[in-house]
Design a protein around this motif. Sequence first.
Motif, PDB file in Angstrom:
ATOM      1  N   UNK A 161       0.825  -1.210  -0.029  1.00 18.51           N
ATOM      2  CA  UNK A 161      -0.201   0.022  -0.012  1.00 18.51           C
ATOM      3  C   UNK A 161       0.725   1.334   0.171  1.00 18.51           C
ATOM      4  N   UNK A 162       0.803   2.069  -0.929  1.00 15.92           N
ATOM      5  CA  UNK A 162       1.343   3.298  -1.266  1.00 15.92           C
ATOM      6  C   UNK A 162       0.602   4.515  -0.676  1.00 15.92           C
ATOM      7  N   UNK A 163       1.015   4.886   0.556  1.00 19.29           N
ATOM      8  CA  UNK A 163       0.072   6.053   1.305  1.00 19.29           C
ATOM      9  C   UNK A 163      -1.263   5.806   1.024  1.00 19.29           C
ATOM     10  N   UNK A 164      -1.952   4.840   1.393  1.00 21.48           N
ATOM     11  CA  UNK A 164      -3.161   4.432   1.178  1.00 21.48           C
ATOM     12  C   UNK A 164      -4.034   5.565   1.830  1.00 21.48           C
ATOM     13  N   UNK A 165      -3.642   6.358   2.970  1.00 19.59           N
ATOM     14  CA  UNK A 165      -4.619   7.346   3.795  1.00 19.59           C
ATOM     15  C   UNK A 165      -4.061   8.531   3.437  1.00 19.59           C
ATOM     16  N   UNK A 166      -3.179   8.696   2.828  1.00 18.40           N
ATOM     17  CA  UNK A 166      -2.458  10.169   2.548  1.00 18.40           C
ATOM     18  C   UNK A 166      -3.501  11.233   1.948  1.00 18.40           C
ATOM     19  N   UNK A 167      -4.834  10.853   1.251  1.00 12.01           N
ATOM     20  CA  UNK A 167      -5.701  11.758   0.774  1.00 12.01           C
ATOM     21  C   UNK A 167      -7.147  11.778   1.454  1.00 12.01           C
ATOM     22  N   UNK A 177      -7.452   1.865   7.428  1.00  9.96           N
ATOM     23  CA  UNK A 177      -6.309   1.121   7.992  1.00  9.96           C
ATOM     24  C   UNK A 177      -6.941  -0.041   8.888  1.00  9.96           C
ATOM     25  N   UNK A 178      -7.936   0.238   9.648  1.00  4.38           N
ATOM     26  CA  UNK A 178      -8.660  -0.931  10.131  1.00  4.38           C
ATOM     27  C   UNK A 178      -9.197  -2.067   9.180  1.00  4.38           C
TER      28      UNK A 178
END
Lengths: 224, 640
Positions: A161-167, A177-178
């Motif tokens: 996962x490449x910065x999956x929460x970055x946006x 993330x959970x």
Amino acid sequence: MLTARHLTLSYGPTPALRGASLHLEAGESTALMGASGSGKSSLLHCLAGVLVPDTGDVHLDGVALSGLKDRDRSRLRLERIGVVFQHGDLVPELTVIENVALPLQLLGVKRAEARRRAQDLLAELGVADVADRRTSTVSGGQAQRAAVARAVVHEPAVVLADEPTGALDSLNAEAVMDALTTLVRRTGAALLVVTHDNLVASHLDRLVTLSDGAVVPTGQEAAR
Amino acid sequence: MTSVLTLGLRLAWGTREQRLRSVAVAVASALGSGSLLLVWAIARDRLLGAGAFHSEAGFVVVGAVLMVALPVVAMVATVARLQTRGREERLANLRRLGLSAARTRLVAAVEVGVASATGVLLGIPLYLGLGWLTQRIDVTGQPWNPYLFTVPTYGWVGVLLGVLVVAVLVAAWPPTDQNDRSVESDRGRTDDVRRPGLWRLGPLLLGLAVCGWSVLHTFGDYVSDAQAYVILVGVALAGFGLLLAAPVLVRLVADVGVKVARGPVTTIATRRLQARPGSVLRVVATLMAVLVVLAGARGVIAAFQDLPQYEEAERSFSQEQVAEVSASAAEAAGIVATLNETPGVERVIALPMTLVTIEDQDRDDESILAAVATCAELKDAGARVPDCVEGRLLVGDSRPDLLTAKSGTVTALTEPQGPYLEPPDELPNREGPSAGLDLSDAVTVPADDLYDWGVEGGVHLVIPPDAAEIGEVVAATDRQLVVHGPPGRGLTTTLDQAGIWSYSAYDTADYDFGQSMLFLMWALAAVLFVLGLFTVTVALVDRAAARRQENASLRALGTSPGVLRRAQFLEAVVPVLLGTVSAVLVGWFGGNAYLSFGLVDPLPVPWLLLAGSVLGSFVVAGLTVFGIGSDSGPEDVRRG
């Protein structure tokens, strides 16, 4: 499981990786952190077999990715690796459920079966209500949960996962993330998350830091 | 204001991609303005200078210019919106900085306007250069007229400003949904899949209905102007309506495709078509216009080619020229000698012409024109009478009185009056010698064989020279001299200059107009082909660039290049195939609608053009897969 040894990679004259090494074990989740330009995404794409390092090797279950033809790398990636990007990168023209079912269909699973499994996963992630909408019409959080579903729907051995929460905002980031860690733990896959966010890293089993294209030695890494 | 202008200029020439985009806009504007001016000048020169159909020629000129204008607008609009996503994000960023919507659009207008204005100016030398080359082309010997090979002042203003305005308006058009999304803090939730309105089908259906009515309706000998204009408008509506309606048809196919799609390739391709059914069609609109023109204009040309004077002229240009000279028996030998010495005259056949009355018929009331000739002389003069029998009279089968007559009288003509268009009511001189004529042994031949040949109007009867008792008549009667020249034009002029009055059957005006139409059709096809090729090329390059990131992420999932290429091929081939094949069929139908009121045989189905369209569609679709699925570059996969 997945091992990278002494990877180097340059974009023209600009070096991105300088001898980076990393090992991922099944069932283990790893956060990969580092400053911008440290080579995190480059390393992730080398691990996924999207980029071929200039030197060094990536082995997945003993198979050297660099020794494979592009077509075989694609097939291996399709069967054994799931990828989540910062913006999800779902195919905008497809509906959410079609995006999630896509890896299964590419693997030859019948359409109806692929849609059923995708639908179940979307329901588990709480986005079944947007299953038949195009991805461009859903929120960022919903799109990213769909991207997570797409990455794990075929139960790969490794999820990158490449910065999956970055946006995403913090609430959506937490939810994504959970979902990601829960699903990965259930399937026993290895998980690597590239992130800048300490909160995201706190969800994961261990932390690896990349600096100037190389993994910073820690006790854990040295022991491997 | 200055800062806005400066910003627009910087955006036009900032990065390598922006410079490429500006060059593309300039080239498109140059091609657009240059080709419009060129077609306008060609149409004026060829049609107004042809000397026929003056009132209709003006409409055809306007039609030709409009036929190019539409693809030019499509081309300029396509190029002005290249790199849409990146460009709109840049403009949205300006909005975020606080620039008003109007000033942002001004920046966009300046960015494209400068490049377009440069291109429009370059279009002038392009037009002059291509015009010079065009005037070197020989169109069946018709000279080019420098006074007609021009564009009126309002045309110059319209073309030069029009191309610029289209480019600027398209560039400054309110942002698309991608732009809206890029300025939203939460990524857009609006449905970006707009179904093309069903109203788009209206013009096509109306046009097809008019064409259908025209094809099915039985027109008499007379077609009113109103009927003709309705049909022409119907043909035009069908052609332009197809371009408008094509996205609806593609969307329909895509909807069906989504329902039946089972694999990832068809799912991706049909969903993409559903999302943007008109995008590929916009690109191939010019090619569709070419096909409509090629398939439909054949009808117009066929209508001209069906005219008898066109056929005569065609024979003169492709086989030989024929002129006639009338001479008295006494002067015939001298005139023949003069003709044989005249440059451009290949051979002269002298046929004695007589008048025949049958049985008790009063020759003051009705006489029949007859030539005295052998079968060989007839053939040499240009008549094709396969049933000719040497030594026997030949009688055309159109006159019942001749067919039943057993005898008659042949009388010499002794005052040549010029070509005998019809057997003269007032006979020139009936005082020449006469002789009896036995008609009982005459051979009946098709009247057209004797009527439709070099001698204008032909004859009803051919008497063999060795017929009994006619020696005195033949010696005294006038000669019709059939003069043959090489293929081309100008034989009658040559004879005039030699002091010999002559008459030629064909009328070059109709032929010249038909040939001009044919030349204009090919010129239009060539211009539209160039415009189409340029539009397709730049659009495909832009499309490939726009899809690069999406394809890179699909590749990262493990999608093989083959899947991406097949999806891209399918996405391209469906609308291109649908567009080109329907364009040929609509053009063919429109051409037949035009022919229907000319009582001309309908055009056959253009199978060759259809086969070419299918093949071409596969080639164009095949071109779109180049570069798809190749290894992603660093910029496509680097995020951190």
